[in-house]
Design an enzyme around this catalytic site. Sequence first.
Site, short mmCIF file in Angstrom:
data_model
loop_
_atom_site.label_atom_id
_atom_site.label_comp_id
_atom_site.label_asym_id
_atom_site.label_seq_id
_atom_site.Cartn_x
_atom_site.Cartn_y
_atom_site.Cartn_z
N THR A 25 46.00 36.81 -27.65
CA THR A 25 46.94 36.34 -27.00
C THR A 25 48.31 36.37 -27.75
O THR A 25 48.31 36.19 -28.96
CB THR A 25 46.88 34.84 -26.59
OG1 THR A 25 45.76 34.49 -25.70
CG2 THR A 25 48.18 34.14 -26.06
N HIS A 174 36.40 36.94 -18.45
CA HIS A 174 36.60 36.02 -19.54
C HIS A 174 35.79 34.70 -19.02
O HIS A 174 36.48 33.75 -18.44
CB HIS A 174 38.04 35.59 -19.75
CG HIS A 174 38.44 35.13 -21.04
ND1 HIS A 174 37.25 34.34 -21.84
CD2 HIS A 174 39.63 34.45 -21.71
CE1 HIS A 174 37.91 33.74 -22.91
NE2 HIS A 174 39.11 33.80 -22.91
N ASN A 177 35.61 30.26 -24.29
CA ASN A 177 36.72 29.46 -24.94
C ASN A 177 37.04 28.42 -24.17
O ASN A 177 38.59 28.27 -24.15
CB ASN A 177 37.90 30.58 -25.39
CG ASN A 177 37.28 31.38 -26.24
OD1 ASN A 177 36.17 31.26 -27.08
ND2 ASN A 177 38.05 32.63 -26.69
N TYR A 179 37.80 28.09 -20.89
CA TYR A 179 38.65 28.41 -19.85
C TYR A 179 37.85 28.03 -18.35
O TYR A 179 36.75 27.64 -18.47
CB TYR A 179 39.32 29.75 -19.91
CG TYR A 179 40.13 29.61 -21.13
CD1 TYR A 179 41.56 28.76 -21.20
CD2 TYR A 179 40.00 30.41 -22.18
CE1 TYR A 179 42.08 28.66 -22.24
CE2 TYR A 179 40.85 30.33 -23.32
CZ TYR A 179 42.01 29.51 -23.36
OH TYR A 179 42.82 29.62 -24.38
N ASN A 234 39.23 23.95 -26.94
CA ASN A 234 39.61 23.57 -25.89
C ASN A 234 38.53 22.54 -25.25
O ASN A 234 38.37 22.46 -24.07
CB ASN A 234 39.75 24.74 -24.94
CG ASN A 234 41.07 25.34 -24.80
OD1 ASN A 234 42.11 25.14 -25.26
ND2 ASN A 234 40.98 26.70 -24.83
#
Length: 359
Positions: A25, A174, A177, A179, A234
């Site tokens: 990112t 993805h 992590n 999400y 997260n």
Amino acid sequence: MTSLYEPTKVGSIDVKNRVFLAPLTRNRSKPDYSPSDLAAEYYSQRASGGILITEASQISPEGIGYINTPGIYSEAQVEGWKVVTDAVHAKGGKIILQLWHVGRISHTSLQPGGQAPLAPSAIPAKAQTFIATGMVDVSEPRAMTDEDIKRTIADYRHAAECAKRAGFDGVEVHAANGYLINQFLTDGSNKRTDAYGGSLENRYRFLGEVMEAVLSVWPSDKVGVRLSPTGTFNDVSDSDPARIFTYVVDQLNPLGLAYMHMVEAFPGAEETPDDRAVIDAVIDAWDGFYIANGGYEKASAEAAVASGRIDAVAFGRPFLANPDLPTRLERGAPMNAPDQATFYGGGAEGYTDYPALEA
Ligand code: PHB
């Protein structure tokens, strides 16, 4: 023995070595969430990597969770990414786009109409994100309805089509992590009592439908998936990570994907003794090409590839700071140090100005 520096095939993608760029990112997109004008230079500087995996790119306006991350759903974004893929291809590189939906790791100020972020269940994550005013706690999400799920799966299909038109060599789903997809997989964030929650089969269902959508656009040998079975970033948690993630891999195996990419270690997170066992169980369960990520250096990467345990390494921070990373690794040359202050946002500084060896 296999060398980190020798060519291979990832699915149907020919690559010149097994040193890959990990998704990073960088928060430099334009206001319309198309990639920065410097992105073509940034990625093409790194074209000596076997595969470049782009920064996570939201599949829809709802999929965003941080300021200035690029999207892959509008015409302007397709045009912007086309400039990037052309620049990488002109240097003989391969580039794969990472398809991203953050789910509950978002803030109302980033969401269309200021709405609550979407999630499997209406449970706020104990996590933060970066918005116009700086770091803030993520917003309370709302649980996705059947309608939301259908629309989001369609958004994945649309984004996969956009990535194809933008000239990418493949796409990576993805699912790591913390999400959206990870939120469905793990039982700390998924408390649903419908067909998308509870059993392993039900918690996998959302990822399964995403894969089906993406595979309706791309051949399976150009599609990868990213997992992080031991991640806690997260606010991820699961009562039995080995069980759900070996199940996930068992479901993915028959799809014939180009690769599975796993975050073995996340910056700043301590590895517990149990974590290694979970990682090993997932690697053992996976039948195809395996890309390892997290904490690898020259010696450990060379040894792990030579042993046949892994097939490639995706390097994050080392590749961020060293555009010619494969050469530097192979020669044992000195490395530029990454500058954390310029990771996220800004312009050329810390983005396109890290020097190559013989500049
Ligand atoms: C981040 O923006 O901090 C970020 C994005 C995607 C990841 C991990 C971290 O997979």
